[in-house]
Design an enzyme around this catalytic site. Structure first.
Site, PDB file in Angstrom:
ATOM      1  N   LEU A  62       0.812  -1.209   0.000  1.00 32.81           N
ATOM      2  CA  LEU A  62       0.000   0.000   0.000  1.00 32.81           C
ATOM      3  C   LEU A  62       0.850   1.266   0.000  1.00 32.81           C
ATOM      4  O   LEU A  62       1.991   1.279   0.452  1.00 32.81           O
ATOM      5  CB  LEU A  62      -0.940  -0.016   1.202  1.00 32.81           C
ATOM      6  CG  LEU A  62      -1.830  -1.260   1.325  1.00 32.81           C
ATOM      7  CD1 LEU A  62      -2.766  -1.130   2.516  1.00 32.81           C
ATOM      8  CD2 LEU A  62      -2.625  -1.497   0.045  1.00 32.81           C
ATOM      9  N   HIS A  74      -3.610   4.380  -1.976  1.00 27.20           N
ATOM     10  CA  HIS A  74      -4.568   3.567  -1.217  1.00 27.20           C
ATOM     11  C   HIS A  74      -5.117   4.353  -0.025  1.00 27.20           C
ATOM     12  O   HIS A  74      -6.302   4.235   0.313  1.00 27.20           O
ATOM     13  CB  HIS A  74      -3.899   2.285  -0.720  1.00 27.20           C
ATOM     14  CG  HIS A  74      -3.469   1.364  -1.819  1.00 27.20           C
ATOM     15  ND1 HIS A  74      -2.169   1.256  -2.220  1.00 27.20           N
ATOM     16  CD2 HIS A  74      -4.175   0.507  -2.609  1.00 27.20           C
ATOM     17  CE1 HIS A  74      -2.080   0.370  -3.204  1.00 27.20           C
ATOM     18  NE2 HIS A  74      -3.280  -0.096  -3.462  1.00 27.20           N
ATOM     19  N   SER A 104       1.936   3.706  -7.485  1.00 27.43           N
ATOM     20  CA  SER A 104       1.645   2.316  -7.830  1.00 27.43           C
ATOM     21  C   SER A 104       2.505   1.404  -6.976  1.00 27.43           C
ATOM     22  O   SER A 104       3.669   1.727  -6.692  1.00 27.43           O
ATOM     23  CB  SER A 104       1.942   2.059  -9.313  1.00 27.43           C
ATOM     24  OG  SER A 104       1.877   0.674  -9.612  1.00 27.43           O
TER      25      SER A 104
END
Length: 279
Positions: free
Chosen positions: A29, A33, A185
């Protein structure tokens, strides 16, 4: 924060909760997120996050280096989710999600799942839709939150809930970018410093197209593709202008006069990166 590793524990934890927001993740994460959790926290009494690296959406059903090398950092992920305000984390293993082996019945995504990302990764979106349908059935959320960086995933999930009458609202959340412009990402962790610098050509090309559209200039899509294809250390997978809802390619002759999305994917070394931008 409660952590459930079995379906029964998850269902028990959800008893007597009011509105529920779900944030499905594969772990590793980051701030993107956290932005999903923030959006869910603002709209729901209870926020559930799932952490599951789903083999169905990888090449060869997970029998590949991409699946084996996908970052797994459960302790760090739990710390981020707790700080972000998650109430319940569902973190099953593969046997818990697919007892007795891989499922015989899958969600099939049809044409919306076989173009763009789906053309390069056959079966990927069938795997995504299958695991998301399972999560929706287990959690029964009122709303589910997905990052707009995965634009095709958002489109696929919207069709999933519409076509199968699943009563959940899909909430896309804007892309979070690092200071250098790269979209956040989990795969960024696998980039070396040099590869990260090479990857910056992707957001630069996309933002250049957006500026040209805003200035009322003609868009040179092939020129954008050529820039990516010739960039040092980069291999172009695709770059297309598409309808934001259907992802059907748009034919433009000079000026763009309708809402559109530019979607692109590149490889930097072995790492596949995706990005998109609204026009």
């Amino acid at each position: 924060m409660q952590v459930a590793t079995t379906k029964k524990a998850l269902i028990d934890a959800l008893l007597h909760h009011k509105s529920v927001g779900l944030v499905p993740t594969m772990g590793a994460l980051h701030s993107g997120h956290a932005s999903l959790v923030k959006a869910a926290r603002a709209e729901n009494d209870t926020v559930v996050a799932s952490i599951f690296v789903n083999p169905l959406q990888f090449e060869a059903l997970g029998d590949c280096d991409d699946y084996r090398n996908y970052p797994r950092q459960l302790d760090a992920d739990l710390a981020l989710l707790e700080e972000a305000g998650v109430d319940i984390v569902f973190a099953p293993d593969v046997e818990e999600m697919y007892p007795g082996g891989l499922p015989l019945v899958w969600a099939r995504t049809g044409s919306i799942g076989t173009k763009l990302e789906g053309a390069s990764r056959p079966g990927h979106f069938d795997g995504v839709a299958t695991v998301v349908a399972k999560l929706f059935n287990l959690v029964r959320p009122d709303r589910a939150y997905f990052g707009q960086k995965d634009a095709q995933q958002v489109a696929v999930i919207r069709r999933l809930v519409a076509d199968l009458d699943i009563p959940v609202e899909i909430r896309p959340v804007p892309i979070i970018r690092s200071a250098d412009g790269l979209a956040e990402s989990s795969r960024n962790q696998r980039l070396s410093a040099d590869q990260r610098a090479q990857a910056l050509v992707l957001p630069q090309v996309l933002s250049g197209l957006q500026r040209r559209k805003a200035a009322g200039e003609a868009l040179d899509i092939q020129g954008a593709r050529d820039t990516l294809a010739s960039a040092d250390g980069v291999r172009l997978d695709h770059l297309e202008i598409v309808d934001p809802a259907t992802l059907e390619p748009l034919e433009i002759d000079g000026l763009l006069t309708q809402p559109a999305l530019v979607v692109a994917a590149i490889f930097v070394g072995p790492v596949r990166l995706i990005d998109n931008i609204e026009l």
